[in-house]
Design an enzyme around this catalytic site. Structure first.
Site, PDB file in Angstrom:
ATOM      1  N   TYR A 165       4.749 -34.250  40.948  1.00 59.89           N
ATOM      2  CA  TYR A 165       4.473 -34.352  39.511  1.00 59.89           C
ATOM      3  C   TYR A 165       4.794 -35.746  38.980  1.00 59.89           C
ATOM      4  O   TYR A 165       4.072 -36.303  38.154  1.00 59.89           O
ATOM      5  CB  TYR A 165       5.316 -33.343  38.729  1.00 59.89           C
ATOM      6  CG  TYR A 165       4.673 -31.984  38.555  1.00 59.89           C
ATOM      7  CD1 TYR A 165       3.535 -31.817  37.752  1.00 59.89           C
ATOM      8  CD2 TYR A 165       5.217 -30.859  39.150  1.00 59.89           C
ATOM      9  CE1 TYR A 165       2.957 -30.571  37.571  1.00 59.89           C
ATOM     10  CE2 TYR A 165       4.640 -29.603  38.979  1.00 59.89           C
ATOM     11  CZ  TYR A 165       3.511 -29.464  38.188  1.00 59.89           C
ATOM     12  OH  TYR A 165       2.946 -28.240  38.011  1.00 59.89           O
TER      13      TYR A 165
ATOM     14  N   ASP B 165      11.726 -24.865  32.392  1.00 56.28           N
ATOM     15  CA  ASP B 165      10.610 -25.471  33.108  1.00 56.28           C
ATOM     16  C   ASP B 165      11.168 -26.318  34.240  1.00 56.28           C
ATOM     17  O   ASP B 165      12.249 -26.891  34.108  1.00 56.28           O
ATOM     18  CB  ASP B 165       9.785 -26.342  32.151  1.00 56.28           C
ATOM     19  CG  ASP B 165       8.439 -26.711  32.764  1.00 56.28           C
ATOM     20  OD1 ASP B 165       8.358 -27.763  33.432  1.00 56.28           O
ATOM     21  OD2 ASP B 165       7.483 -25.932  32.613  1.00 56.28           O
TER      22      ASP B 165
ATOM     23  N   ARG C 285       6.905 -15.964  35.684  1.00 48.08           N
ATOM     24  CA  ARG C 285       6.325 -16.165  34.345  1.00 48.08           C
ATOM     25  C   ARG C 285       6.305 -14.879  33.524  1.00 48.08           C
ATOM     26  O   ARG C 285       5.400 -14.651  32.719  1.00 48.08           O
ATOM     27  CB  ARG C 285       4.894 -16.726  34.422  1.00 48.08           C
ATOM     28  CG  ARG C 285       4.815 -18.074  35.101  1.00 48.08           C
ATOM     29  CD  ARG C 285       3.940 -19.048  34.325  1.00 48.08           C
ATOM     30  NE  ARG C 285       4.002 -20.340  34.977  1.00 48.08           N
ATOM     31  CZ  ARG C 285       3.024 -20.852  35.736  1.00 48.08           C
ATOM     32  NH1 ARG C 285       1.897 -20.194  35.891  1.00 48.08           N
ATOM     33  NH2 ARG C 285       3.167 -22.025  36.295  1.00 48.08           N
TER      34      ARG C 285
ATOM     35  N   ARG D  91       6.905 -19.099  19.962  1.00 47.95           N
ATOM     36  CA  ARG D  91       6.639 -20.478  20.378  1.00 47.95           C
ATOM     37  C   ARG D  91       5.713 -21.216  19.420  1.00 47.95           C
ATOM     38  O   ARG D  91       5.591 -22.446  19.503  1.00 47.95           O
ATOM     39  CB  ARG D  91       5.980 -20.458  21.772  1.00 47.95           C
ATOM     40  CG  ARG D  91       6.932 -20.281  22.931  1.00 47.95           C
ATOM     41  CD  ARG D  91       7.378 -21.585  23.563  1.00 47.95           C
ATOM     42  NE  ARG D  91       6.260 -22.417  23.993  1.00 47.95           N
ATOM     43  CZ  ARG D  91       5.840 -23.498  23.375  1.00 47.95           C
ATOM     44  NH1 ARG D  91       6.433 -23.906  22.282  1.00 47.95           N
ATOM     45  NH2 ARG D  91       4.826 -24.193  23.842  1.00 47.95           N
TER      46      ARG D  91
ATOM     47  N   ARG E 292       3.023 -16.425  27.924  1.00 48.97           N
ATOM     48  CA  ARG E 292       2.012 -16.388  26.872  1.00 48.97           C
ATOM     49  C   ARG E 292       1.174 -15.112  26.867  1.00 48.97           C
ATOM     50  O   ARG E 292       0.389 -14.903  25.944  1.00 48.97           O
ATOM     51  CB  ARG E 292       1.076 -17.602  27.007  1.00 48.97           C
ATOM     52  CG  ARG E 292       1.740 -18.908  26.603  1.00 48.97           C
ATOM     53  CD  ARG E 292       0.812 -20.083  26.844  1.00 48.97           C
ATOM     54  NE  ARG E 292       0.551 -20.263  28.277  1.00 48.97           N
ATOM     55  CZ  ARG E 292      -0.361 -21.101  28.771  1.00 48.97           C
ATOM     56  NH1 ARG E 292      -1.119 -21.812  27.957  1.00 48.97           N
ATOM     57  NH2 ARG E 292      -0.531 -21.229  30.068  1.00 48.97           N
TER      58      ARG E 292
END
Length: 367
Positions: free
Chosen positions: A164, A86, A37, A50, A41
């Site tokens: 998921y 992703d 990552r 973004r 963010r």
């Protein structure tokens, strides 16, 4: 030049191959380092890029993926880039709808509930048609990196994706997905096989597009016990490595190093060491010496600083890095965190981590 940037040929010469050499077990002057990552963010420029975009729309824009992948490299002397994408693009390629819900994370509008729901999935996936945008992002980014560092491609592993698809999002227990393993073992294997086949095509396509290493994320390994891991995760992890390698050979593509990261799967480290991957990634819950003892000398280790260590003062980060390097040794080792960076982390502390790895490993190598 724009058409050149779209062509997976004539890539710039690689200037820093430390990460690839460590992955292959060759000697390095310093221990290479990158962060899961790292395009994320915690960087204000990432949030700005973004801001107006839907998350998966960003994933489908090669230009934005390229920009987000390069951002951390403008700030830090990282030894590898990892393409911004992703793991859930694979279930999307199978025809499932996933939306990013603010404050909740990725959410499947119609998760798999019954075995019959498997029939709704695409049984034959043309990865170029469904995931070509990732390949374009890889090619563009590989050119745009100008040979600065290698580019890593990745995929989620079958069990993690299956969990998921059944849970419909994150879960603390994975009870719905795990109940399939106990109640519907045959259907579970059908789904895992379908996922593995798509993942194999997807990873080979990433190499064809310019990825110089591949990481398989079995992020939900820790929800399984040794037996279930043995039955429902490991065979597919093994098969993916083997199939990708034989396909790369057949198609005369570069044989890139492969990394398996099975979070919280201590019970399986010996098996993972023999699963066909050059590198085994580790989370922060295992001692470096223990991991090395179980995995042996023929596989490179990657990891495993607790991401939360980056909340510590910078001097403390340096001490923790030094201890980690002493535990793993500076060779056959790639420094990383034991999981991804968190959004509220201070970029300067990420910089301190990267610099500490370089400085301490150089010092240890000299003496």
């Amino acid at each position: 030049t724009s058409s050149l940037l779209r062509s997976p040929k004539g890539f710039p010469k690689l200037k820093n191959d430390t990460f690839l050499r460590a992955a292959r077990g060759e000697e390095t002057e310093h221990t290479p380092v990158w962060c899961m990552r790292q395009a994320g963010r915690y960087l204000p420029e990432f949030r700005e890029t973004r801001a107006s975009q839907d998350f998966f729309a960003t994933c489908r824009s090669p230009k934005l993926c390229c920009e987000l992948t390069l951002q951390p490299l403008r700030r830090f002397p990282l030894d590898a880039a990892i393409i911004f994408s992703d793991i859930l693009v694979v279930p999307q390629a199978l025809g499932m709808e996933v939306v990013m819900v603010p404050g909740k994370g990725p959410t499947f509008t119609e998760p798999l509930k019954e075995v019959e729901d498997l029939l709704k999935l695409r049984q034959k996936v043309d990865v170029t048609a469904e995931l070509g945008y990732v390949f374009q992002a890889i090619t563009l980014t590989r050119h745009s990196l100008e040979g600065k560092v290698p580019l890593i491609g990745f995929s989620g592993a079958p069990w993690t994706l299956m969990s998921y698809m059944i849970e419909g999002g994150g879960s603390t227990t994975m009870a719905k997905a795990k109940s399939w393993l106990y109640r519907h073992p045959e259907a579970s294997h059908r789904l895992l096989r379908l996922l593995a086949d798509v993942i194999i095509d997807y990873l080979v396509g990433q190499v064809a597009a310019g990825a110089q290493a591949l990481q398989l994320f079995e992020s939900h390994a820790g929800h399984l016990g040794p037996e279930q891991f043995q039955d429902f995760a490991l065979p597919y992890i093994r098969d993916i490595a083997q199939a990708v390698k034989s396909r790369l050979k057949e198609e005369a593509l570069p044989l890139v190093p492969m990394i398996i990261f099975a979070k919280d799967a201590h019970y399986a480290l010996r098996d993972l060491a023999h699963a066909g991957y050059e590198v085994v990634g580790l989370d922060w819950t295992i001692r470096p010496q223990e991991a090395r003892a179980q995995i042996g000398k023929d596989v490179t280790l990657q990891g495993n600083l607790d991401p939360c260590a980056l909340y510590a003062p910078k001097e403390k980060i340096g001490e923790l890095v030094k201890k980690m390097l002493e535990g793993f040794g500076t060779q056959r080792y790639i420094a990383n965190l034991g999981h991804g960076l968190y959004p509220d982390m201070n970029p300067e502390h990420v910089g301190a981590f990267v610099e500490a790895v370089h400085a301490h490993s150089r010092h240890i190598n000299k003496h």
